[in-house]
Design a protein around this motif. Structure first.
Motif, PDB file in Angstrom:
ATOM      1  N   ARG A  27      -6.623  48.722  77.586  1.00  0.00           N
ATOM      2  CA  ARG A  27      -7.680  47.833  77.105  1.00  0.00           C
ATOM      3  C   ARG A  27      -8.858  47.760  78.059  1.00  0.00           C
ATOM      4  O   ARG A  27      -9.953  47.323  77.671  1.00  0.00           O
ATOM      5  CB  ARG A  27      -7.117  46.431  76.870  1.00  0.00           C
ATOM      6  CG  ARG A  27      -6.536  45.767  78.108  1.00  0.00           C
ATOM      7  CD  ARG A  27      -5.961  44.402  77.784  1.00  0.00           C
ATOM      8  NE  ARG A  27      -5.285  43.788  78.908  1.00  0.00           N
ATOM      9  CZ  ARG A  27      -4.014  43.973  79.199  1.00  0.00           C
ATOM     10  NH1 ARG A  27      -3.272  44.772  78.441  1.00  0.00           N
ATOM     11  NH2 ARG A  27      -3.458  43.373  80.241  1.00  0.00           N
ATOM     12  N   ASN A  28      -8.663  48.170  79.328  1.00  0.00           N
ATOM     13  CA  ASN A  28      -9.734  48.094  80.311  1.00  0.00           C
ATOM     14  C   ASN A  28     -10.420  49.429  80.574  1.00  0.00           C
ATOM     15  O   ASN A  28     -11.363  49.495  81.373  1.00  0.00           O
ATOM     16  CB  ASN A  28      -9.181  47.545  81.640  1.00  0.00           C
ATOM     17  CG  ASN A  28      -8.685  46.117  81.505  1.00  0.00           C
ATOM     18  OD1 ASN A  28      -9.209  45.344  80.705  1.00  0.00           O
ATOM     19  ND2 ASN A  28      -7.669  45.761  82.259  1.00  0.00           N
ATOM     20  N   PHE A  30      -5.205  49.704  82.702  1.00  0.00           N
ATOM     21  CA  PHE A  30      -4.621  49.352  81.415  1.00  0.00           C
ATOM     22  C   PHE A  30      -5.517  49.901  80.309  1.00  0.00           C
ATOM     23  O   PHE A  30      -6.743  49.948  80.447  1.00  0.00           O
ATOM     24  CB  PHE A  30      -4.495  47.836  81.277  1.00  0.00           C
ATOM     25  CG  PHE A  30      -3.398  47.234  82.123  1.00  0.00           C
ATOM     26  CD1 PHE A  30      -2.533  48.042  82.850  1.00  0.00           C
ATOM     27  CD2 PHE A  30      -3.224  45.863  82.187  1.00  0.00           C
ATOM     28  CE1 PHE A  30      -1.521  47.498  83.624  1.00  0.00           C
ATOM     29  CE2 PHE A  30      -2.223  45.303  82.956  1.00  0.00           C
ATOM     30  CZ  PHE A  30      -1.370  46.123  83.678  1.00  0.00           C
ATOM     31  N   TYR A  89       9.983  48.012  80.917  1.00  0.00           N
ATOM     32  CA  TYR A  89       9.334  46.708  81.087  1.00  0.00           C
ATOM     33  C   TYR A  89      10.321  45.682  81.650  1.00  0.00           C
ATOM     34  O   TYR A  89       9.977  44.879  82.517  1.00  0.00           O
ATOM     35  CB  TYR A  89       8.771  46.215  79.756  1.00  0.00           C
ATOM     36  CG  TYR A  89       7.412  46.795  79.403  1.00  0.00           C
ATOM     37  CD1 TYR A  89       6.309  46.573  80.224  1.00  0.00           C
ATOM     38  CD2 TYR A  89       7.230  47.557  78.255  1.00  0.00           C
ATOM     39  CE1 TYR A  89       5.076  47.108  79.923  1.00  0.00           C
ATOM     40  CE2 TYR A  89       5.986  48.102  77.946  1.00  0.00           C
ATOM     41  CZ  TYR A  89       4.914  47.861  78.775  1.00  0.00           C
ATOM     42  OH  TYR A  89       3.692  48.398  78.481  1.00  0.00           O
ATOM     43  N   LYS A 132       0.712  57.756  87.976  1.00  0.00           N
ATOM     44  CA  LYS A 132      -0.263  57.478  86.923  1.00  0.00           C
ATOM     45  C   LYS A 132      -1.258  58.624  86.703  1.00  0.00           C
ATOM     46  O   LYS A 132      -2.016  58.592  85.740  1.00  0.00           O
ATOM     47  CB  LYS A 132      -1.055  56.209  87.265  1.00  0.00           C
ATOM     48  CG  LYS A 132      -0.237  54.942  87.133  1.00  0.00           C
ATOM     49  CD  LYS A 132      -1.080  53.729  87.445  1.00  0.00           C
ATOM     50  CE  LYS A 132      -1.343  53.586  88.924  1.00  0.00           C
ATOM     51  NZ  LYS A 132      -1.966  52.299  89.274  1.00  0.00           N
ATOM     52  N   TYR A 147       6.256  47.382  89.256  1.00  0.00           N
ATOM     53  CA  TYR A 147       5.629  46.106  88.957  1.00  0.00           C
ATOM     54  C   TYR A 147       4.179  46.084  89.425  1.00  0.00           C
ATOM     55  O   TYR A 147       3.359  45.367  88.879  1.00  0.00           O
ATOM     56  CB  TYR A 147       6.421  44.983  89.637  1.00  0.00           C
ATOM     57  CG  TYR A 147       5.944  43.610  89.261  1.00  0.00           C
ATOM     58  CD1 TYR A 147       5.263  42.811  90.164  1.00  0.00           C
ATOM     59  CD2 TYR A 147       6.161  43.123  87.971  1.00  0.00           C
ATOM     60  CE1 TYR A 147       4.822  41.548  89.808  1.00  0.00           C
ATOM     61  CE2 TYR A 147       5.716  41.866  87.608  1.00  0.00           C
ATOM     62  CZ  TYR A 147       5.051  41.083  88.532  1.00  0.00           C
ATOM     63  OH  TYR A 147       4.612  39.850  88.169  1.00  0.00           O
ATOM     64  N   LYS A 148       3.850  46.884  90.435  1.00  0.00           N
ATOM     65  CA  LYS A 148       2.493  46.887  90.992  1.00  0.00           C
ATOM     66  C   LYS A 148       1.586  47.814  90.203  1.00  0.00           C
ATOM     67  O   LYS A 148       1.053  48.784  90.722  1.00  0.00           O
ATOM     68  CB  LYS A 148       2.541  47.305  92.465  1.00  0.00           C
ATOM     69  CG  LYS A 148       3.298  46.317  93.346  1.00  0.00           C
ATOM     70  CD  LYS A 148       3.508  46.880  94.728  1.00  0.00           C
ATOM     71  CE  LYS A 148       4.346  45.934  95.572  1.00  0.00           C
ATOM     72  NZ  LYS A 148       4.679  46.515  96.877  1.00  0.00           N
ATOM     73  N   ARG A 149       1.416  47.522  88.936  1.00  0.00           N
ATOM     74  CA  ARG A 149       0.502  48.314  88.123  1.00  0.00           C
ATOM     75  C   ARG A 149      -0.928  47.871  88.379  1.00  0.00           C
ATOM     76  O   ARG A 149      -1.171  46.727  88.741  1.00  0.00           O
ATOM     77  CB  ARG A 149       0.858  48.154  86.641  1.00  0.00           C
ATOM     78  CG  ARG A 149       2.221  48.714  86.285  1.00  0.00           C
ATOM     79  CD  ARG A 149       2.488  48.547  84.806  1.00  0.00           C
ATOM     80  NE  ARG A 149       2.527  47.143  84.428  1.00  0.00           N
ATOM     81  CZ  ARG A 149       2.506  46.707  83.178  1.00  0.00           C
ATOM     82  NH1 ARG A 149       2.424  47.568  82.188  1.00  0.00           N
ATOM     83  NH2 ARG A 149       2.553  45.422  82.918  1.00  0.00           N
ATOM     84  N   ASP A 150      -1.843  48.786  88.182  1.00  0.00           N
ATOM     85  CA  ASP A 150      -3.264  48.499  88.381  1.00  0.00           C
ATOM     86  C   ASP A 150      -3.861  48.120  87.028  1.00  0.00           C
ATOM     87  O   ASP A 150      -3.984  48.957  86.138  1.00  0.00           O
ATOM     88  CB  ASP A 150      -3.951  49.741  88.955  1.00  0.00           C
ATOM     89  CG  ASP A 150      -5.388  49.460  89.379  1.00  0.00           C
ATOM     90  OD1 ASP A 150      -5.938  48.432  88.943  1.00  0.00           O
ATOM     91  OD2 ASP A 150      -5.942  50.253  90.145  1.00  0.00           O
ATOM     92  N   SER A 151      -4.259  46.864  86.882  1.00  0.00           N
ATOM     93  CA  SER A 151      -4.770  46.392  85.591  1.00  0.00           C
ATOM     94  C   SER A 151      -6.055  47.104  85.183  1.00  0.00           C
ATOM     95  O   SER A 151      -6.392  47.154  83.999  1.00  0.00           O
ATOM     96  CB  SER A 151      -5.006  44.876  85.632  1.00  0.00           C
ATOM     97  OG  SER A 151      -5.964  44.545  86.622  1.00  0.00           O
ATOM     98  N   ARG A 152      -6.776  47.671  86.158  1.00  0.00           N
ATOM     99  CA  ARG A 152      -7.987  48.413  85.819  1.00  0.00           C
ATOM    100  C   ARG A 152      -7.669  49.654  84.995  1.00  0.00           C
ATOM    101  O   ARG A 152      -8.527  50.185  84.293  1.00  0.00           O
ATOM    102  CB  ARG A 152      -8.740  48.829  87.093  1.00  0.00           C
ATOM    103  CG  ARG A 152      -9.276  47.672  87.921  1.00  0.00           C
ATOM    104  CD  ARG A 152      -9.824  48.172  89.227  1.00  0.00           C
ATOM    105  NE  ARG A 152      -8.797  48.842  90.015  1.00  0.00           N
ATOM    106  CZ  ARG A 152      -9.024  49.473  91.166  1.00  0.00           C
ATOM    107  NH1 ARG A 152     -10.254  49.527  91.651  1.00  0.00           N
ATOM    108  NH2 ARG A 152      -8.042  50.041  91.819  1.00  0.00           N
ATOM    109  N   ASP A 191      -0.010  49.759  80.038  1.00  0.00           N
ATOM    110  CA  ASP A 191       0.331  48.495  79.389  1.00  0.00           C
ATOM    111  C   ASP A 191       0.284  48.620  77.872  1.00  0.00           C
ATOM    112  O   ASP A 191      -0.223  47.743  77.167  1.00  0.00           O
ATOM    113  CB  ASP A 191      -0.609  47.379  79.855  1.00  0.00           C
ATOM    114  CG  ASP A 191      -0.003  45.995  79.625  1.00  0.00           C
ATOM    115  OD1 ASP A 191       1.205  45.845  79.832  1.00  0.00           O
ATOM    116  OD2 ASP A 191      -0.735  45.076  79.220  1.00  0.00           O
TER     117      ASP A 191
END
Length: 291
Positions: A187-188, A185, A284, A134, A178-183, A235
């Motif tokens: 939108r965040n 994304f 995905y 990333k 699959y272990k993406r960090d939503s922080r 995302d």
């Protein structure tokens, strides 16, 4: 047979045998091949070999006096690798043991753990690899670090693409994706980081479009992989990819009209859009854990 992940470890000479015994328990041989060394030159030698390229570096606290030397050597050689620091006390990570330079700035993305967490090393290696893929040379948000567009950033991209491709081929290793960090994304992200991230995606997509129909273009697949990986970890939706495509086509159409040329040629680039969406959808799809 799935190729093993190559893990190299740097420890104090007195602890080499003990570390080998521990890793033999925590890292099953059917999925990992690990090498334990006790000096900087040995690590540099491992990481500069083209065969059996190393996939993750683990540095133990007992070799802390050499961390700066390791990062300095790797930075000068433009070598980047997912890195885990095994510390005696986690509070130490707030005080870096070395002064950052542009190349060593990459290692702000390294993961620090306590020695007691070694039984969870397979999961932590997953996290280190996901973090590594990333990393952006531009965006400076959490794990994103400031690496200018130089030979260093080019080397980083090559390493990311090699590791991403290896993981793509390992059907049993999809958990990393699959272990993406939503922080992280889109939108965040902060408005500034979001704008920079989108701008980077647009620049990559522009390059893909301009090179898509050229013959003997070895870099095109790497750029497609880079765009797809960045989109996946942020995302990005298919509709956002479509929006990037349409904005670029509108820009090209205006330029063609100003030059008095027909813009119907842009219709051919629908296949580029379909190709990009297909790659993203496949990533995905593969990220969904097997039942």
């Amino acid at each position: 047979m799935l190729s093993n992940l190559q893990v190299c470890c740097l420890v104090a000479e007195a602890n080499v045998n003990q570390t080998k015994s521990s890793l033999a328990i925590f890292l099953p041989e059917e999925r990992y091949t690990f090498t334990v060394v006790s000096d900087v030159e040995a690590i540099v030698s491992l990481l500069t070999k083209t065969q059996n390229a190393q996939d993750c570096l683990v540095i133990f606290k007992d070799i802390r006096r050499d961390i700066e030397a390791v990062f300095d050597r790797l930075g000068k050689l433009n070598i980047f690798i997912p890195t885990i620091l095994v510390l005696e006390d986690l509070y130490e990570q707030s005080e870096p043991p070395y002064e950052y330079s542009e190349s060593k700035d990459f290692y702000r993305a390294s993961i620090s753990i306590h020695r007691d967490q070694l039984p969870d090393l397979p999961i932590i290696i997953d996290q280190a690899i996901a973090t590594f893929i990333k990393i952006s040379p531009q965006i400076q948000h959490q794990v994103f670090v400031n690496i200018p567009y130089t030979a260093a950033s080019e080397s980083l991209n090559v390493q990311q693409q090699r590791l991403a491709q290896k993981l793509n081929e390992r059907l049993g290793y999809l958990g990393v994706y699959y272990k993406r960090d939503s922080r992280l994304f889109l939108r965040n992200l902060s408005p500034e980081d979001r704008k920079e991230y989108i701008e980077r995606l647009k620049n990559i997509y522009r390059s893909i479009v301009l090179e898509y129909f050229l013959e003997k273009n070895d870099s095109l697949n790497q750029k497609i992989d880079e765009f797809v990986n960045l989109s996946f970890f942020a995302d990005i939706s298919v509709s956002q990819v479509l929006e990037i495509h349409m904005e670029l086509m509108d820009e090209f159409a205006k330029q063609l009209r100003l030059e008095g040329r027909n813009d119907e040629i842009l219709l051919d680039y629908r296949i580029t859009l379909i190709d990009m969406i297909a790659h993203l959808c496949e990533l995905y799809r593969r990220s969904i854990p097997r039942s």
